[in-house]
Design an enzyme around this catalytic site. Sequence first.
Site, PDB file in Angstrom:
ATOM      1  N   CYS A 171      -2.293   5.081   0.100  1.00 31.01           N
ATOM      2  CA  CYS A 171      -3.230   5.738   1.018  1.00 31.01           C
ATOM      3  C   CYS A 171      -2.830   7.197   1.227  1.00 31.01           C
ATOM      4  CB  CYS A 171      -3.260   4.987   2.344  1.00 31.01           C
ATOM      5  SG  CYS A 171      -4.451   5.685   3.480  1.00 31.01           S
ATOM      6  N   ASN A 187       0.850  -1.198   0.000  1.00 36.97           N
ATOM      7  CA  ASN A 187       0.000   0.000   0.000  1.00 36.97           C
ATOM      8  C   ASN A 187       0.876   1.235   0.000  1.00 36.97           C
ATOM      9  OD1 ASN A 187      -1.657   2.126   0.541  1.00 36.97           O
ATOM     10  ND2 ASN A 187      -2.941   1.053   2.025  1.00 36.97           N
TER      11      ASN A 187
END
Lengths: 445, 428
Positions: free
Chosen positions: B137, B134
């Site tokens: 974000c 990730n």
Amino acid sequence: MTDGADIQAGRLNGAVLAENFADVHRPFDAAGAAVEASRCYFCYDAPCIGACPTGIDIPGFIRAIATGNLTGAARTILEENIMGGSCARVCPTEILCQGDCVRNGVGDRPVEIGLLQRHATDHLGGGGPHPFNRADDTGRSVAVVGAGPAGLACAHALARQGASVTVFEGRAKPGGLNEYGIAAYKVPDDFAQDEVAFITAIGGIEMRYGQALGRDLTLAQLRNDFDAVFLGLGQGGVRALDVPGAELDGVHNAVDYIADLRQADDLTTLPVGRRIVVIGGGNTAIDIAVQTKRLGAEDVTMVYRRGPEQMGATGHEQAFAQTNGVRIKHWLRPVRLEGEGGVRAAVFQGVELAADGALVDTGGEQAMPCDMVFKAVGQSFVPLAADGPDLTAGRIAVDESGRTSLSDVWAGGDCVAGEDLTVQAVQDGKVAAGAIADYLKNMGS
Amino acid sequence: MADLRCDFAGVKSPNPFWLASAPPTDKAYNVERAFKAGWGGVVWKTLGEDPPIVNTTSRYGAVAVNGQRMVGFNNIELITDRPLDVNLAEIKQIKRDWPDRAVLVSLMVPCEEAPWKKILGAVEDTGADGVELNFGCPHGMSERGMGAAVGQVPEYVEMVTRWCKSMTRMPVFVKLTPNVTNILAPARAAKAGGADAVALINTVNSIISVDLDLMAPTPTVDGKGSHGGYCGPAVKPIALNLVAQIARDPECAGMAISGIGGIETWRDAAEFITLGSDGVQVCTGVMHYGFKIIDDMIDGLNNWMDGKGYGRISDFHGAAIPNFVDWQDLNINAELVARIDQDKCIKCGLCHIACEDTAHQAISVSGTGPARIFDTIDAECVGCNLCAHVCPVENCIEMVPVDNGKPYMNWTQDPRNPHATAAGGAVE
């Protein structure tokens, strides 16, 4: 006929009657109004505007609803039509604005312009500040005769421009047909009086009740006492039903009964027959039929001497009556009303259109047993005394500004030729007010 | 029936529809329901180091357009707020119970080797099919030096990707943030680091609206608002472009793409696949309507593929990429003119006023009221398409090709271009 007519009050209990005479159209909530408003295409030079007798900027106010500008939406409506609130409730929108909505063209349904207009105008009806300011007093005075839609619209527009207006109303309350004639479930919760209070809140309007022209007032006196006069008279006459038995008990003028119903404090005290026959095909016929059904009449039949296309009531109104359980029969001409003392049957003769357009009997009579008969075959204007303005086709003759043959007298609404609609009456009053204001301005002092 | 099975970047799934790393994939309960409903895979909501993060209330904001709710959506929620061991145990159980479904695990830990090594080992023990890093974000975690704070620095993307590839046998997906000037920089960095796939887009930096009474951005947390991550149908055009930019980039060739961004229907998915997505991930659509939307996504894609004669996903994968060109390669001699179907026209006049007020004065009006006629003035029409877009009636305004007899010519060949060459290709 051995037994008496079955006419009684309290066929339904108060709770059921309250439901039957509550608002027939469920108003939008904020979210529903926003969604419906978004269905408006915001047409260029929108056809709906041209279809509104008062020329409201319909896409403009609908867009304002969509953006959450309800005050602006209401002002846009009321600027052209100060009775936008009642018109939103009583206009036959299906033959006016909504009839010309371009969405009809794609097998769609039109934007609910009437309900949106109501959403906007109700927003201002909550006792907030009046949306318009009155100009400085000009010292000019105008008499308005009749506190119906035409008179009120005229009075408001003139007062706004600084004239001092005195409204003379023959009845005990203002509002005209909104108060006495419209079906109760279209304008519940004393809406007519609230709207009059809203309109007169502009200031400069004095209301005088129990003052009828020809009874308590003369036109000559008004012309003498005021700088100008506006006649916003209704149709006080009711067309007669010229058949034997019309004088029997239980035979009523629909408009009288509706007025009683509208003024009744307690609908459980209003007597209504078990079986009703309504003679006529206009909106008054629909209104009496549906209202007696909702009062608890068991069997209500509307009888019209021509077909559905020729009825004065719109298709929407006819369907509404039928949905309410009213039976509509066509191509029947009343022959006589039968009964001893009270009416017990209405007798009709079948008719059809001959090649030359005339109605001809087809032979054979049919009797409809009934306890009450309502006549709804039309109203008429009752001419004024000899010093009144010229008439044309039984109503007051006016030019395009509403001016009569008397230079200081204007007229509008049901007493002049044209569509017998609230919204048309408002427009008449508004147009005449504009002409009267010009007239007052140009008067020598 | 077409074969919807997917096999890319070393991960297999019965269909290309996965759930993106987000609240719908935060725990076994939801994932179990998703798999029962028919979803082909999930990317488990991002795991981080213990102790778990803490979330605020509220967390979501939304844009409604004309009554259509959640056309755009944003959130200020962080990664999972549950303990790591709880998530790992659930992932292990889910993978054991649903061996045919793809289970990837989204990860986010600080930019140091040790925490990555530790968490990768733990995930590998679950039997998960892969990991998704990730790097996207855009809120909260980025303030702590993670998420988009990594994704916006290509060197970090490459470094962490390389660590991960060296630390695990699992396929590594790199989730990219759209909050960059040029998506190719982080995409190429992921490729350089050895990524098996990129997944994009993560959410777009956004303030969804301002509460004009509270005088604060929404969603408000005790009277204050923070920027969030924007997603939902409104971001699909942004995502399509970024996916396609990577798909046609020769430097990124060989790296799979998991498409994300506003996908709610089979048609959305088909568009992503034609522009180079090997599979797609969905979030806002299920948060709006629940997992059942998978039924029509599968059925609709199947029917469309059957109608087109496509037997498998690979038959149309990337099919639109050759037609995705730079502006300068478009045929400047192609000519269109608007044709108004008078039988369909409902006389709203929107085409006229749009053209009259804001374009080329090429639609005339004659007559008034409901009988008026709107028609194109061919000599003025530049074929821009505005009228066809504002027209509320389907297929009422058609853009018709004009046979002008002119051959293909692009801007690099156009004599009106001062930098044109006869052979094409601008002289710079």
